[in-house]
Design an enzyme around this catalytic site. Structure first.
Site, PDB file in Angstrom:
ATOM      1  N   ARG A 165       1.037  -1.133   0.017  1.00 51.93           N
ATOM      2  CA  ARG A 165       0.105   0.103  -0.121  1.00 51.93           C
ATOM      3  C   ARG A 165       1.008   1.291  -0.285  1.00 51.93           C
ATOM      4  O   ARG A 165       0.625   2.086  -0.673  1.00 51.93           O
ATOM      5  CB  ARG A 165      -0.933  -0.148   1.165  1.00 51.93           C
ATOM      6  CG  ARG A 165      -1.892  -1.310   1.150  1.00 51.93           C
ATOM      7  CD  ARG A 165      -3.179  -1.090   2.255  1.00 51.93           C
ATOM      8  NE  ARG A 165      -4.157  -2.237   1.929  1.00 51.93           N
ATOM      9  CZ  ARG A 165      -5.335  -2.200   2.422  1.00 51.93           C
ATOM     10  NH1 ARG A 165      -5.576  -1.249   3.257  1.00 51.93           N
ATOM     11  NH2 ARG A 165      -6.072  -3.155   2.159  1.00 51.93           N
ATOM     12  N   ASP A 194     -16.028   8.011   9.160  1.00 49.27           N
ATOM     13  CA  ASP A 194     -14.938   7.057   8.977  1.00 49.27           C
ATOM     14  C   ASP A 194     -13.593   7.919   8.966  1.00 49.27           C
ATOM     15  O   ASP A 194     -13.649   9.344   8.946  1.00 49.27           O
ATOM     16  CB  ASP A 194     -14.960   6.433   7.465  1.00 49.27           C
ATOM     17  CG  ASP A 194     -14.175   5.168   7.406  1.00 49.27           C
ATOM     18  OD1 ASP A 194     -14.673   4.155   7.516  1.00 49.27           O
ATOM     19  OD2 ASP A 194     -12.861   5.247   7.308  1.00 49.27           O
TER      20      ASP A 194
END
Length: 272
Positions: A38, A144
């Protein structure tokens, strides 16, 4: 085969500490490959040559890069009606209770904490649609840490394969197909009572009122035990009397905790 970038033990530990300090997520050694893949994307985007350079860049340009760093690390895996027994319980048990309990205030608040790309709050909205009289004040808060997934959630557009498991009646009732893009967009009447906000669960919460139901599913699995216990305590404080908390299928509370009564299938009722 040699990797494109070197990630040393000390660099991985530095990254893991940054993530833990920022949002309480524990990155064990088994997450090393995930971290590599990532963050390697960020290293390429920034035209850097190593993880050491990236860490230095992150320290020097924290304001510009840190949200990209956290967004890259946090995991976002979700679907509509995931763990469907929770929504069955909401529809069959909790809505009748809330209708009775809140008959004077006519107010309902549900929080999707860790809403990812929006499937969970939209599923909640589909579950409670038309269950409360029009005069009631019904709101769903969806939060979030990742600003990228929040933008997708707020847009409410999904590829066809994202809604393949949905009942055809629900598809027709709650989604509009864009013939040009092929995407399915959530209808405005489903979207109107959902409020999407960025929130770090380990920082201060700006919400003032109490919630009837909190969904925090497949979120605390990334936290260590002290962080989990602190979060559960804060959820208990935010829930109304008889309020309910839903966790993910692989998550549970310590049996010694006293804030909640376990109902089975990772469903909990506030104990006091």
């Amino acid at each position: 085969m040699a990797k494109e970038f070197l990630l040393t033990d000390s660099e991985f530990e530095t990254i893991a500490k940054m993530v833990y300090d920022a949002c309480g997520i524990v990155l064990g050694s088994h997450k090393r490959e995930m971290v590599y893949s990532r963050l390697a994307r960020r290293i390429r985007v920034l035209n850097l040559s190593s993880f050491a350079e990236y860490i230095t860049y992150l320290e020097e340009y924290r304001r510009e890069e840190f949200s990209h760093f956290i967004n890259a690390i946090t995991t976002n895996l979700t679907s509509f009606f995931r763990e469907p027994y929770h929504f069955d319980y909401l529809r069959e048990k909790l809505i009748p209770q809330i209708l009775e309990r809140n008959r004077n205030t006519k107010r309902v608040r549900i929080w999707s904490a860790g809403c990812s790309t929006g499937e969970e709050p939209y599923t909640i909205a589909m579950t409670i649609a038309e269950r409360f009289p029009p005069s009631w004040d019904v709101k769903i808060l969806a939060t979030d840490l990742d600003s990228n997934v929040l933008a997708k959630a707020s847009a409410g557009e999904y590829a066809e394969n994202s809604i393949t498991g949905l009942d055809e009646t629900l598809k027709k009732r709650f989604f509009l197909r864009n013939k040009q893009s092929g995407l399915f967009k959530v209808r405005p009447e489903l979207r109107k009572n959902i409020y999407f906000k960025r929130l770090n669960l380990l920082q201060d919460w700006p919400m003032k009122g109490e919630f009837d139901v909190i969904f925090c599913r497949n979120v605390v699995i990334y936290f260590d035990q002290p962080t989990k216990e602190s979060l559960f305590q804060r959820y208990a404080e935010k829930l109304c009397s008889e309020g309910h908390l839903f966790l993910g299928h692989s998550e549970s509370m310590n049996k010694s905790q006293t804030q909640f009564v376990a109902l089975g299938k990772t469903m909990y009722r506030k104990a006091f």
